[in-house]
Write a protein that holds these residues in place. Structure first.
Motif, PDB file in Angstrom:
ATOM      1  N   ILE A  13       0.852  -1.203  -0.144  1.00 49.33           N
ATOM      2  CA  ILE A  13       0.049  -0.141   0.008  1.00 49.33           C
ATOM      3  C   ILE A  13       0.965   1.091   0.155  1.00 49.33           C
ATOM      4  O   ILE A  13       0.577   1.977  -0.882  1.00 49.33           O
ATOM      5  CB  ILE A  13      -0.888  -0.067   1.152  1.00 49.33           C
ATOM      6  N   GLY A  14       1.868   1.220   0.809  1.00 50.30           N
ATOM      7  CA  GLY A  14       2.931   2.299   1.011  1.00 50.30           C
ATOM      8  C   GLY A  14       3.602   2.672  -0.344  1.00 50.30           C
ATOM      9  O   GLY A  14       3.702   3.710  -0.873  1.00 50.30           O
ATOM     10  N   TRP A  15       3.980   1.390  -0.982  1.00 50.49           N
ATOM     11  CA  TRP A  15       4.856   1.568  -2.257  1.00 50.49           C
ATOM     12  C   TRP A  15       4.010   2.237  -3.478  1.00 50.49           C
ATOM     13  O   TRP A  15       4.344   2.897  -3.858  1.00 50.49           O
ATOM     14  CB  TRP A  15       5.327   0.102  -2.573  1.00 50.49           C
ATOM     15  N   TYR A  16       2.762   1.693  -3.440  1.00 51.07           N
ATOM     16  CA  TYR A  16       1.826   2.331  -4.388  1.00 51.07           C
ATOM     17  C   TYR A  16       1.392   3.702  -4.287  1.00 51.07           C
ATOM     18  O   TYR A  16       1.400   4.494  -5.082  1.00 51.07           O
ATOM     19  CB  TYR A  16       0.469   1.526  -4.423  1.00 51.07           C
ATOM     20  N   GLU A  17       1.352   4.169  -2.921  1.00 48.85           N
ATOM     21  CA  GLU A  17       1.049   5.559  -2.539  1.00 48.85           C
ATOM     22  C   GLU A  17       2.336   6.460  -3.176  1.00 48.85           C
ATOM     23  O   GLU A  17       2.242   7.520  -3.761  1.00 48.85           O
ATOM     24  CB  GLU A  17       0.984   5.694  -0.872  1.00 48.85           C
ATOM     25  N   GLN A  18       3.652   6.037  -2.991  1.00 51.98           N
ATOM     26  CA  GLN A  18       4.809   6.689  -3.358  1.00 51.98           C
ATOM     27  C   GLN A  18       4.809   6.843  -5.095  1.00 51.98           C
ATOM     28  O   GLN A  18       4.831   7.926  -5.662  1.00 51.98           O
ATOM     29  CB  GLN A  18       5.964   6.046  -3.012  1.00 51.98           C
ATOM     30  N   ARG A  19       4.341   5.552  -5.793  1.00 50.90           N
ATOM     31  CA  ARG A  19       4.401   5.571  -7.034  1.00 50.90           C
ATOM     32  C   ARG A  19       3.272   6.678  -7.780  1.00 50.90           C
ATOM     33  O   ARG A  19       3.485   7.104  -8.522  1.00 50.90           O
ATOM     34  CB  ARG A  19       4.110   4.214  -7.762  1.00 50.90           C
ATOM     35  N   ILE A  20       1.930   6.608  -6.855  1.00 51.52           N
ATOM     36  CA  ILE A  20       1.043   7.280  -7.417  1.00 51.52           C
ATOM     37  C   ILE A  20       1.198   8.663  -7.464  1.00 51.52           C
ATOM     38  O   ILE A  20       0.672   9.439  -8.190  1.00 51.52           O
ATOM     39  CB  ILE A  20      -0.430   6.699  -6.795  1.00 51.52           C
TER      40      ILE A  20
ATOM     41  N   MET B  16      -2.380   2.012 -11.097  1.00 52.59           N
ATOM     42  CA  MET B  16      -1.848   1.874  -9.755  1.00 52.59           C
ATOM     43  C   MET B  16      -2.828   2.026  -8.698  1.00 52.59           C
ATOM     44  O   MET B  16      -2.729   1.520  -7.787  1.00 52.59           O
ATOM     45  CB  MET B  16      -0.663   3.029  -9.720  1.00 52.59           C
ATOM     46  N   GLU B  17      -3.773   2.900  -8.868  1.00 52.80           N
ATOM     47  CA  GLU B  17      -4.590   3.165  -7.685  1.00 52.80           C
ATOM     48  C   GLU B  17      -5.688   2.012  -7.557  1.00 52.80           C
ATOM     49  O   GLU B  17      -6.117   1.651  -6.403  1.00 52.80           O
ATOM     50  CB  GLU B  17      -5.357   4.432  -8.381  1.00 52.80           C
ATOM     51  N   ASP B  18      -5.973   1.314  -8.651  1.00 55.37           N
ATOM     52  CA  ASP B  18      -6.949   0.169  -8.604  1.00 55.37           C
ATOM     53  C   ASP B  18      -5.935  -0.909  -8.053  1.00 55.37           C
ATOM     54  O   ASP B  18      -6.660  -1.657  -7.088  1.00 55.37           O
ATOM     55  CB  ASP B  18      -7.120  -0.284  -9.960  1.00 55.37           C
ATOM     56  N   ALA B  19      -4.783  -1.150  -8.161  1.00 52.25           N
ATOM     57  CA  ALA B  19      -3.972  -2.150  -7.543  1.00 52.25           C
ATOM     58  C   ALA B  19      -3.859  -1.822  -6.111  1.00 52.25           C
ATOM     59  O   ALA B  19      -4.053  -2.741  -5.186  1.00 52.25           O
ATOM     60  CB  ALA B  19      -2.557  -2.264  -8.113  1.00 52.25           C
ATOM     61  N   GLN B  20      -3.522  -0.599  -5.807  1.00 50.59           N
ATOM     62  CA  GLN B  20      -3.800  -0.197  -4.223  1.00 50.59           C
ATOM     63  C   GLN B  20      -4.924  -0.265  -3.639  1.00 50.59           C
ATOM     64  O   GLN B  20      -4.834  -0.996  -2.573  1.00 50.59           O
ATOM     65  CB  GLN B  20      -3.123   1.190  -4.537  1.00 50.59           C
ATOM     66  N   GLN B  21      -5.873  -0.335  -4.426  1.00 52.26           N
ATOM     67  CA  GLN B  21      -7.515  -0.418  -3.648  1.00 52.26           C
ATOM     68  C   GLN B  21      -7.253  -2.205  -3.422  1.00 52.26           C
ATOM     69  O   GLN B  21      -7.744  -2.574  -2.453  1.00 52.26           O
ATOM     70  CB  GLN B  21      -8.558  -0.097  -4.586  1.00 52.26           C
ATOM     71  N   GLU B  22      -6.974  -2.880  -4.253  1.00 52.07           N
ATOM     72  CA  GLU B  22      -6.976  -4.397  -4.063  1.00 52.07           C
ATOM     73  C   GLU B  22      -5.857  -4.653  -2.901  1.00 52.07           C
ATOM     74  O   GLU B  22      -6.197  -5.582  -2.088  1.00 52.07           O
ATOM     75  CB  GLU B  22      -6.230  -5.013  -5.084  1.00 52.07           C
ATOM     76  N   GLU B  23      -4.672  -4.084  -2.641  1.00 55.32           N
ATOM     77  CA  GLU B  23      -3.918  -4.072  -1.328  1.00 55.32           C
ATOM     78  C   GLU B  23      -4.586  -3.678  -0.166  1.00 55.32           C
ATOM     79  O   GLU B  23      -4.532  -4.606   0.934  1.00 55.32           O
ATOM     80  CB  GLU B  23      -2.754  -3.488  -1.718  1.00 55.32           C
ATOM     81  N   PHE B  24      -5.360  -2.832  -0.384  1.00 51.24           N
ATOM     82  CA  PHE B  24      -6.254  -2.477   0.921  1.00 51.24           C
ATOM     83  C   PHE B  24      -7.143  -3.390   1.345  1.00 51.24           C
ATOM     84  O   PHE B  24      -7.296  -3.819   2.497  1.00 51.24           O
ATOM     85  CB  PHE B  24      -6.951  -1.062   0.689  1.00 51.24           C
ATOM     86  N   LYS B  25      -7.721  -4.153   0.280  1.00 47.33           N
ATOM     87  CA  LYS B  25      -8.951  -5.129   0.619  1.00 47.33           C
ATOM     88  C   LYS B  25      -8.081  -6.094   1.089  1.00 47.33           C
ATOM     89  O   LYS B  25      -8.693  -7.022   1.998  1.00 47.33           O
ATOM     90  CB  LYS B  25      -9.522  -5.453  -0.813  1.00 47.33           C
ATOM     91  N   HIS B  26      -7.138  -6.810   0.535  1.00 51.87           N
ATOM     92  CA  HIS B  26      -6.251  -7.910   1.169  1.00 51.87           C
ATOM     93  C   HIS B  26      -5.707  -7.473   2.444  1.00 51.87           C
ATOM     94  O   HIS B  26      -5.994  -8.565   3.375  1.00 51.87           O
ATOM     95  CB  HIS B  26      -5.064  -8.231   0.517  1.00 51.87           C
TER      96      HIS B  26
END
Length: 81
Positions: free
Chosen positions: A34-41, A53-63
């Motif tokens: 989640i943190g990595w995606y936040e930086q990339r975004i 990337m935002e969609d992928a981050q949302q999946e990480e939040f779900k997991h």
């Protein structure tokens, strides 16, 4: 954490304790992602790439939520104590 996730000899731990350790590791990995995606975004200029990337981050939040819910459910039912 990898193979260093145990602080006690793994062969001495119950199956439940080993599952708990694996889920804690998964929870940690999801939080890290989640943190990595936040930086990339935050630095991505391409709108399409940023959206993916935002969609992928949302999946990480779900997991992360699923992992945490599992741990809470097992702990509250006394399975992990």
């Amino acid at each position: 954490m990898g193979f260093h996730q145990y602080h006690e000899p793994p062969e001495e731990l119950s199956d439940e304790a080993r599952t708990f350790a694996r889920m804690i590791t998964a929870l940690t990995e999801e939080a890290e992602a989640i943190g990595w995606y936040e930086q990339r975004i935050s630095v991505e200029k391409d709108a399409d790439a940023k959206s993916i990337m935002e969609d992928a981050q949302q999946e990480e939040f779900k997991h992360f939520g699923m992992d945490l819910e599992f741990l809470l459910r097992k702990n509250l039912s006394g399975v992990l104590s």
